[in-house]
Design a protein around this motif. Sequence first.
Motif, short mmCIF file in Angstrom:
data_model
loop_
_atom_site.label_atom_id
_atom_site.label_comp_id
_atom_site.label_asym_id
_atom_site.label_seq_id
_atom_site.Cartn_x
_atom_site.Cartn_y
_atom_site.Cartn_z
N LEU B 46 0.88 -1.16 0.00
CA LEU B 46 0.00 0.00 0.00
C LEU B 46 0.92 1.21 0.00
CD1 LEU B 46 -2.70 -0.79 2.71
CD2 LEU B 46 -2.94 -0.94 0.25
N ILE B 47 0.86 2.01 -1.04
CA ILE B 47 1.75 3.17 -1.12
C ILE B 47 0.92 4.44 -1.16
CG2 ILE B 47 3.58 4.30 -2.42
CD1 ILE B 47 4.55 1.77 -3.35
N GLY B 48 1.30 5.40 -0.37
CA GLY B 48 0.60 6.68 -0.40
C GLY B 48 1.15 7.57 0.68
N PRO B 49 0.91 8.89 0.54
CA PRO B 49 1.40 9.82 1.57
C PRO B 49 0.60 9.71 2.86
CG PRO B 49 0.07 10.98 -0.06
CD PRO B 49 0.20 9.58 -0.54
N ASP B 50 1.00 10.47 3.87
CA ASP B 50 0.26 10.51 5.14
C ASP B 50 -1.19 10.87 4.87
OD1 ASP B 50 2.63 10.02 6.28
OD2 ASP B 50 2.67 11.78 7.57
N GLY B 51 -2.08 10.22 5.59
CA GLY B 51 -3.49 10.57 5.46
C GLY B 51 -4.16 9.93 4.26
N ALA B 52 -3.49 8.97 3.61
CA ALA B 52 -4.09 8.31 2.45
C ALA B 52 -5.09 7.25 2.87
CB ALA B 52 -2.99 7.70 1.58
N GLY B 53 -5.02 6.82 4.14
CA GLY B 53 -5.95 5.81 4.62
C GLY B 53 -5.31 4.43 4.74
N LYS B 54 -4.00 4.34 4.59
CA LYS B 54 -3.32 3.05 4.63
C LYS B 54 -3.50 2.37 6.00
CE LYS B 54 0.88 4.66 3.84
NZ LYS B 54 0.76 6.12 3.91
N SER B 55 -3.20 3.14 7.07
CA SER B 55 -3.27 2.56 8.41
C SER B 55 -4.66 2.07 8.75
CB SER B 55 -2.81 3.57 9.45
OG SER B 55 -1.43 3.77 9.35
N GLU B 199 10.61 -18.44 2.83
CA GLU B 199 10.84 -19.68 3.56
C GLU B 199 9.56 -20.28 4.11
OE1 GLU B 199 13.49 -19.27 6.76
OE2 GLU B 199 15.29 -19.42 5.51
N ARG B 200 8.71 -19.42 4.61
CA ARG B 200 7.55 -19.91 5.33
C ARG B 200 6.26 -19.80 4.53
NH1 ARG B 200 11.21 -17.96 8.76
NH2 ARG B 200 11.48 -18.95 10.79
N GLY B 201 6.35 -19.26 3.32
CA GLY B 201 5.16 -19.11 2.50
C GLY B 201 4.14 -18.17 3.11
N ILE B 202 4.64 -17.11 3.77
CA ILE B 202 3.75 -16.17 4.44
C ILE B 202 3.29 -15.09 3.45
CG2 ILE B 202 3.62 -14.45 6.30
CD1 ILE B 202 5.80 -16.04 7.74
N THR B 203 2.06 -14.67 3.60
CA THR B 203 1.53 -13.58 2.79
C THR B 203 1.76 -12.28 3.57
OG1 THR B 203 -0.21 -15.10 2.16
CG2 THR B 203 -0.53 -12.79 1.58
N ALA B 204 2.06 -11.20 2.83
CA ALA B 204 2.34 -9.95 3.55
C ALA B 204 1.60 -8.77 2.94
CB ALA B 204 3.83 -9.66 3.54
N LEU B 205 1.12 -7.90 3.82
CA LEU B 205 0.55 -6.62 3.39
C LEU B 205 1.42 -5.55 4.05
CD1 LEU B 205 -1.67 -4.87 2.11
CD2 LEU B 205 -3.00 -5.17 4.18
N VAL B 206 2.10 -4.75 3.25
CA VAL B 206 3.08 -3.80 3.77
C VAL B 206 2.78 -2.41 3.22
CG1 VAL B 206 5.54 -3.32 4.06
CG2 VAL B 206 4.78 -5.67 3.67
N SER B 207 2.83 -1.41 4.08
CA SER B 207 2.60 -0.05 3.57
C SER B 207 3.89 0.75 3.63
CB SER B 207 1.52 0.66 4.40
OG SER B 207 2.00 0.94 5.69
N THR B 208 3.97 1.77 2.80
CA THR B 208 5.13 2.66 2.82
C THR B 208 4.76 4.02 2.26
OG1 THR B 208 7.39 3.00 2.06
CG2 THR B 208 5.95 1.79 0.59
N LEU B 220 0.61 -3.83 -5.89
CA LEU B 220 0.40 -2.77 -4.92
C LEU B 220 -0.82 -1.95 -5.26
CD1 LEU B 220 1.41 0.22 -6.23
CD2 LEU B 220 3.57 -0.98 -6.13
N SER B 221 -1.29 -1.21 -4.27
CA SER B 221 -2.36 -0.23 -4.47
C SER B 221 -1.78 1.13 -4.17
CB SER B 221 -3.53 -0.49 -3.53
OG SER B 221 -4.21 -1.66 -3.90
N LEU B 222 -2.03 2.06 -5.09
CA LEU B 222 -1.56 3.42 -4.91
C LEU B 222 -2.70 4.19 -4.26
CD1 LEU B 222 1.14 4.43 -5.82
CD2 LEU B 222 0.13 5.14 -7.97
#
Lengths: 384, 657
Positions: B46-55, B199-208, B220-222
């Motif tokens: 999830l990529i976007g500036p502060d206040g984009a709603g990612k959190s 290694e563990r086949g884990i799925t990840a959702l990461v924001s930046t 990703l979602s912008l």
Amino acid sequence: MKPTRIKALAYKEWREILRDRLFLSLAFIVPVSMMLIFGYGIKLDVENIPFAVLDQDRTAMSRDYLHLFMDSRYFDYKGHVQSERELEPLLADSKIRFAIIVPPNFQENLKAGRPVAVQSLIDGTFPFRTSTSKGYVIAINNAFNGKLLAGFISRKMGVPPGQAAALVEPVKVQLRYLYNQEIKSLWSIAPTMMMFILLMTPPFLTALGVVREKENGSIYNIYSSTVTRAEFLVGKLLPYLGISIINVIILWLMAVLVFAAPFKGDPLFFFLASVIYVSCTTGIGLLVSLFARTQVAAMMITVVVTIVPAVLYSGLLVPIASMDAASQFEAHLFPAMYYTDIALGSFLKGIGMGQLWGRVGALLFYSSVLWIAAYLLFHKRVRT
Amino acid sequence: MGQAALVAEMPVYPVVEVRGFCKRYRNQVAVDSVDLSIQPGEIYGLIGPDGAGKSSLMKAIAGVLSFEGGKVQVFGIRIDSEAAAERVKGRIGFMPQGLGLNLYAELSVEENIDFFAQLREVPPGLLAQRKRQLLAMTRLEEFRDRPMKQLSGGMKQKLGLACTLIHEPELVILDEPTTGVDPVSRRDFWAILAELLRERGITALVSTAYMDEATRFQRLSLMYEGRVLAAGEPDQIRQAVPGSLVEVTVEPQIEALRRLKAKYPQVEAVGPVLRTFVDGVSSKAAREQVAASLDDLSVEAIQAVDSELEDAFVALLRQRKLAGQPAAGAAGTPLAEPPASDEVAIKARGLTRDFGIFRAVDQVSFRVIQGEIFGLLGANGAGKTTVIKMLTGILPPSAGQGQVAGADMRRARQAIKEHIGYMSQAFSLYQDMTVLENIRLYARIYAVPRSQLKQRIDWVVEMAGLQGVEDRLAGKLPMGIRQRLALGCALVHRPRVLFLDEPTSGVDPIGRRRFWDILVQMARVEQVAILVTTHYMSEAEHCDHVALMYAGRIIADASPVQMKQALQQEAGQLLDIATDRPLRALKALEQAGFAGVALFGRRIHLLAKDPQQARQQIESRLTQQGISLLDITPRIPSLEDVFVYRVMAREKEARSQ
């Protein structure tokens, strides 16, 4: 509820408190210093009032009259002045809090059977002290009048002075103070201070401890894990309850050893009642922490919700019985009043469960309501 | 897709399925009808500036935030109540935003991990084994007993990751794990994350908030202001935006900038280069159009290049009319003849500052001439702010000398304050005053003569593009405008030197671009010397001159182009490698002993002294392992590559001593 998770939470919290010097001193040093400061600071006895004298008569009788004040343990003689103008700066600088002016011709007028007015100036800054001082002045003045009257009767009727004194004051009040025989205010202040400190500090610590996690985000570790709400609340609060229980013991020892307050009741009963009381005040902190988002806000709310009832509705300053109906009702809503009764009863009256079970029951009820409310209000899936 | 191939035998159903998600705080809409679908085993960004709603979105998926509308399904379970959320929490690991804030400062590294494990009921035997693995992988083994509060930012994030993974969740949700972390640690973090997940086949959702981290994600979602602008693979998103990017080096730059601005809405000056996005045409046509409008100027170089994700993001916002009007303010300033000067504006010699036994700044020397934009780069805690505080006379140095605007830093503090503008990290605006009131107050504080007051205020409003918001309260303005107002206030007394301390943290790319427009204008036209600190490496490319700070020292000091050339000379050419199985290829290339091997999404970067020979080595190595090589392209290294290389070299040196 799984004991392993509660243990993990409690153990983590305990280590955090122990290693955070500021928090640790807040937990243990603050209650002790409050006890010392307030215990010695709030002395409700008024003694050694500094005073000065302006004797414009300078006769045997005026000296007799003034010596009654100088010899009293309630007054502390600071010296004679020569004119009324010298009194004002002394009073203004609080060097003296009371002055007495004996007018000229004091002896002559009295001997001639004419009434005299003695002027007394009392510092009215603190009404409580002022009214006490006034009481002392009137009492000493009465004693002097009585002596004069007795002398007069003795002379006129030819009876011995002792009999004359009895004639002057036919009805005597005989006072016997119960429970606090020496009416030392420190004896009743020490147990009341336990009420006050144990009402203030546990909610402070608890609210700060919980809100700290909310403020920095570590509460999300709890929210996002499988820990249940009850496990979290119990595990998180056990250390704080433990600290407060240690404080109960420390404060009790201080009251008995440092302030020499007599403890006449059952220590075990008093200890258990105190544990219920601190679980109740810890609950107040928990409830506050659910509403506050920042540590500053938590502190402000805690001050308001604890100091007001502690000062106004606990019997600390004004006895509950002498309040008006509305205030009495409010006093019954706060836990402080019940514990004041328990503490004073245990220390000074030596009564126990037999007489105080109602109060203990009220605290128990209060405590359960707080904890259940906190449980119901705490959510792991929040709105903001 | 690499990861998808690994899990191909499993039934593919989305791990996370979000439809029409809406979240409101009171009356404020934070997220508005967002759709999202995450497949097993992928790293979704999830990529976007502060206040984009990612959190908000991430918290709702983690089951710790309720929401007003839409459907969120995790592992096929619909999250619509606290009870439903509890059912999936055992299979999720969630790391909230904030550098190490969710960890316990007083507990040691090991105690933190143990606590998370006990919360998650990991059996002791399993815990010991996983802890050993995770500590080894994050290289925190030797810091086992160190209290968390004494770790560096990068180490805290790695510990946070270890704590989040200790119960082996099937889905990890990481909220801005790399914000404020230095580039070296950031790369390290991504590498560890990629390896653990694989290694563990884990799925990840990461924001930046860093656009340049987009390549780390498979999809990703912008996001911008609660909406998704685009979703898909990074390359798809970039290519989906109609238009082409043209880079041109031209003299005089300011005249070219003015002409291009008049014609195209998306132009930015990055050091000597002007980057122009031409909407809706092919790269060839775009290049010709730009060349045509600059035909009478001396064009040194012109080429059409691949647009970055940030360019695409800005273009998308613009094309959908979501961003305000383009930066008219800066371009509208009358162009004065630049007073040519090589006068030194800032000179620092051996600046040192100790806090107790801790040396925050160590022997820092540099010089900035009038009209130059000087960037001080480094991670949080590198000493950037301390340097600025010493130069502006706020903090006395422990040793060393400094001259600012011709006055000695130690003796003439007052004189310095009259000739400098200073914009601090937390913009010091009065929130309850209007825009005009703020500007007027600063004008008075800096003793702008009454006769010039009106003129100066009008100039600030125009320059900072504040027309239309003059009477709004500063506290109610969006971040980007507030930042320009703060800049305007710092410039109201026409300082010769301007200090900016992390001015763009948390501002969206469009806001950042408008801000830099103004800075370029101030430097090129008004000949103001600008010293700016930042931890956005991409932003540092705008500077004429850059100094890299690391642990209180300056470890490199040159122009961005020189720095990149020096890196290429020292360490070799940067090669960008695409393969069909990036994770296996990464391991193979690391074992082959290549320098600077790092994974970027599905591509691998490495440094090679002899590119031709390296090509053959890479090819044979990968073929051995049964990996097919799709493409090798030489690339110009970024400033981030430079920073990482320099810091690593520094660390290696320190270790060998």
